[in-house]
Design a protein around this motif. Structure first.
Motif, PDB file in Angstrom:
ATOM      1  N   HIS A  39       0.837  -1.200   0.000  1.00  0.00           N
ATOM      2  CA  HIS A  39       0.000   0.000   0.000  1.00  0.00           C
ATOM      3  C   HIS A  39       0.875   1.254   0.000  1.00  0.00           C
ATOM      4  O   HIS A  39       0.582   2.243  -0.675  1.00  0.00           O
ATOM      5  N   ASN A 121      -2.806   2.058   3.547  1.00  0.00           N
ATOM      6  CA  ASN A 121      -4.069   1.743   4.217  1.00  0.00           C
ATOM      7  C   ASN A 121      -3.838   1.051   5.558  1.00  0.00           C
ATOM      8  O   ASN A 121      -4.527   1.314   6.534  1.00  0.00           O
ATOM      9  N   GLY A 127      -0.720  -4.419  10.699  1.00  0.00           N
ATOM     10  CA  GLY A 127      -2.092  -4.385  10.186  1.00  0.00           C
ATOM     11  C   GLY A 127      -3.062  -3.670  11.109  1.00  0.00           C
ATOM     12  O   GLY A 127      -4.129  -4.180  11.423  1.00  0.00           O
ATOM     13  N   ASP A 128      -2.693  -2.460  11.518  1.00  0.00           N
ATOM     14  CA  ASP A 128      -3.516  -1.758  12.515  1.00  0.00           C
ATOM     15  C   ASP A 128      -4.723  -1.034  11.911  1.00  0.00           C
ATOM     16  O   ASP A 128      -5.705  -0.801  12.599  1.00  0.00           O
ATOM     17  N   PHE A 129      -4.638  -0.609  10.659  1.00  0.00           N
ATOM     18  CA  PHE A 129      -5.765   0.031   9.963  1.00  0.00           C
ATOM     19  C   PHE A 129      -6.228   1.320  10.641  1.00  0.00           C
ATOM     20  O   PHE A 129      -7.421   1.603  10.634  1.00  0.00           O
ATOM     21  N   GLN A 130      -5.369   2.090  11.251  1.00  0.00           N
ATOM     22  CA  GLN A 130      -5.878   3.248  11.985  1.00  0.00           C
ATOM     23  C   GLN A 130      -4.940   4.439  12.048  1.00  0.00           C
ATOM     24  O   GLN A 130      -5.377   5.508  12.507  1.00  0.00           O
ATOM     25  N   ASN A 145     -10.138   7.117   3.278  1.00  0.00           N
ATOM     26  CA  ASN A 145      -9.506   5.845   3.590  1.00  0.00           C
ATOM     27  C   ASN A 145      -9.578   4.896   2.401  1.00  0.00           C
ATOM     28  O   ASN A 145     -10.609   4.782   1.752  1.00  0.00           O
ATOM     29  N   LEU A 181      -4.759   2.367  -0.846  1.00  0.00           N
ATOM     30  CA  LEU A 181      -4.844   0.913  -0.989  1.00  0.00           C
ATOM     31  C   LEU A 181      -4.136   0.541  -2.282  1.00  0.00           C
ATOM     32  O   LEU A 181      -4.260   1.236  -3.283  1.00  0.00           O
ATOM     33  N   GLU A 182      -3.416  -0.550  -2.268  1.00  0.00           N
ATOM     34  CA  GLU A 182      -2.666  -0.945  -3.465  1.00  0.00           C
ATOM     35  C   GLU A 182      -3.610  -1.304  -4.617  1.00  0.00           C
ATOM     36  O   GLU A 182      -4.771  -1.626  -4.399  1.00  0.00           O
TER      37      GLU A 182
END
Lengths: 254, 302
Positions: A39, A121, A127-130, A145, A181-182
């Motif tokens: 990403h 992302n 891989g926290d996504f935040q 996002n 996002l990729e």
């Protein structure tokens, strides 16, 4: 003119079986290389494109050890013109800590001011996504996002996101934060000239501003190995009936 | 109190949301906490009955212009209003892109940690204690045990990590409300939308797989898989019609057979192993990679 800050993270380039450290608190990366996540590769590509299209500059930022200079130089070779390293042990920093440290730099520090902050992302390792959303909250800026592509024109960033039912378009005024996002753009390869230029760029190194609260990690575990699900249906022509029965059972053949 | 954010499609709760509600229901059963759900925007018919079967006692339905179009911050504001009303100790969201985004916004607004892609919850040590969760990291290759010390504990449940298992029939009660949304939260919202074009089924996708590549004038009639398998699979001239067999591929299925869900590949947040970035990742292989051979169908011998 839009100046872009793109944030990357140095992560182990794991493939196949993953090994853990003896204390079980981290991935054992002694025998693997390091890279930036997919990403973030796309985020760097978008940052370079936006900077090029608008006549601005792209700066890359990482929070990590001194070795993270390797990832910063890679991004410089791809077209970024400046680099900032927040030198710290990333294992001690949770996503909220990372967002706060990036905000300290991106929110009007001596190093510079940016119209757009791009991030991946989610981090390829934790891989926290935040982080991007927490950063936007800390800066008081709008955030989009999971953008596949981003364009900037007339002080507005337009981002395209793959939603559950189709492509959604967001238009947010600058300054803004966008997580990428990729898949929307093809990351470029560094050129020899770019690599040579990247070696000469001075990397701004700053220390963390706050004591980190930590990621809340207790330990890492490897998931239990899945038992083999291979079933030999037979050999040679004699197996044909069993294969057909299976295909019919799966609904592949009638 | 456990609050679960539910995403809906036209048929009801989306697949990963149903799994998430199952997960939350299990947690609620263990702790004895009541289970409430939050639905923002459109509410499909039959949703109350559907969620009631998963043990949801009450569905909070956010309505109003502010939540008519999707926005991560606006949806999070709607969930936050329910958390404030109910005093929820745990907030659970599906591990979809939107679920992740709403949960992250909520955690940032409440200034609490968030655990993404949770697959299990450990012993919480009683009410008020820190919640221990196990979640997927490194693309699912590793599990992480993590502590969420603050309340509410915000977490997302990894897609397809939990089986979708409704319980006994029941009906949830409905509470409709209009959340107060700040102007700043309305800035990042969907301004336009382009639906994904339905892929037309590939040629032969609706027909049964047959032996041979079609009948030409003067050629023998088609044989089905079954006839070939009945002791004649090794007959000369037999070869499967791979064009017909393509009906097995996901892309060739009729669009109606797979309702759009947030777990669709396009909406997946997970890193692709075949995307351009993955190719860039593996660029060191490129120098040693051999050119892939083009596949060509085997023509039947006559």
């Amino acid at each position: 003119v839009a100046d872009v800050l793109v944030c990357v993270k140095r992560v182990p380039e794991v493939a196949g079986e993953v090994a853990l450290t003896a204390d079980g608190r981290d991935v054992d990366a002694r025998h693997v290389g390091y890279t930036i996540g997919p990403h973030e590769s796309c985020a760097v590509e978008l940052a370079v494109r936006i900077a090029g299209d608008t006549g601005g500059a792209a700066t890359v930022l990482a929070l990590g050890p001194d070795d993270a200079v390797e990832q910063l130089r890679t991004a410089l070779a791809l077209g970024c013109s400046g680099a900032v390293l927040i030198e710290a042990d990333p294992a001690a920093f949770g996503p909220a800590d990372v967002a706060r440290e990036i905000a300290a730099v991106a929110g009007g520090s001596d190093i510079g001011a940016w119209d757009l902050v791009l991030l991946g992302n989610d981090a390829a390792d934790t891989g926290d996504f935040q982080v991007g959303i927490r950063l936007a909250h800390a800066l008081g800026r709008p955030v989009v996002n999971g953008a596949r592509t981003v364009e900037v024109a007339d002080g507005v960033a337009t981002a395209h996101v793959s939603g559950p039912d189709g492509v959604e378009t967001y238009a947010v005024p600058l300054p803004a934060v966008v997580t990428v996002l990729e898949g929307g753009v093809e990351p470029r390869y560094p050129t020899i000239t770019g690599r040579m230029k990247a070696k000469k760029v001075r990397i701004e190194t700053v220390a963390p501003q706050w004591e980190p609260a930590g990621p809340g990690r207790v330990r890492l575990l490897l998931p239990p190995a899945q038992p083999s699900a291979v079933e030999v249906l037979g050999e040679g022509p004699d197996a044909a009936k069993a294969v057909v029965d299976l295909l019919e059972k799966l609904g592949v053949a009638r | 109190m456990i609050v679960v954010f539910v995403e809906c499609d036209t048929s009801g709760a989306a697949e990963v949301s149903r799994e998430t509600v199952t997960f939350a229901c299990t947690l609620a059963g263990r702790t004895g906490a009541p289970l409430h759900a939050v639905v923002v925007g459109d509410r499909p018919d039959g949703l109350l009955d559907q969620l009631g079967r998963y043990g949801v006692a009450e569905v909070h339905h956010a309505t109003g212009d502010a939540v008519a179009a999707y926005g991560g911050a606006t949806f999070a504001a709607a969930v936050q209003a329910v958390v404030a009303t109910t005093g929820a100790g745990v907030v659970v969201a599906p591990g979809t892109p939107r679920g992740m985004e709403v949960a992250a916004h909520l955690a940032a607004r409440l200034d609490v940690p968030m655990a993404a892609n949770v697959v299990a919850v450990g012993d919480d040590g009683g009410a008020g204690a820190a919640l221990r969760v196990v979640r997927q990291v490194v693309g699912g290759s590793v599990l992480e045990e993590m502590v969420l010390p603050q309340h509410p504990a915000v977490l997302t449940v990894a897609g397809h990590a939990v089986a979708d298992e409704p319980g006994v029939p029941g009906t949830a009660t409905l509470r409709e409300y209009t959340p107060e949304v700040a102007e700043a939260d309305l800035v990042a919202r969907v301004v336009s939308f382009e639906p994904v074009e339905e892929r037309s089924p590939r040629r032969g996708s609706s027909s049964a797989p047959v032996a041979g590549r079609g009948r030409r004038p003067g050629s023998r009639p088609r044989r089905s898989w079954r006839s070939c398998s009945a002791g004649r699979s090794g007959c000369p001239g037999w070869s499967p019609a791979w064009a017909g067999a393509r009906t097995t591929s996901r892309s060739a299925r009729p669009a109606a057979a797979s309702p759009p869900t947030s777990t669709s590949r396009a909406a997946s947040a997970g890193p692709s192993s075949t995307g351009p970035a993955a190719r860039a990742r593996g660029r060191s292989w490129r120098s040693t990679a051999t050119r892939p051979r083009r596949w060509s169908p085997r023509r039947p011998t006559r």
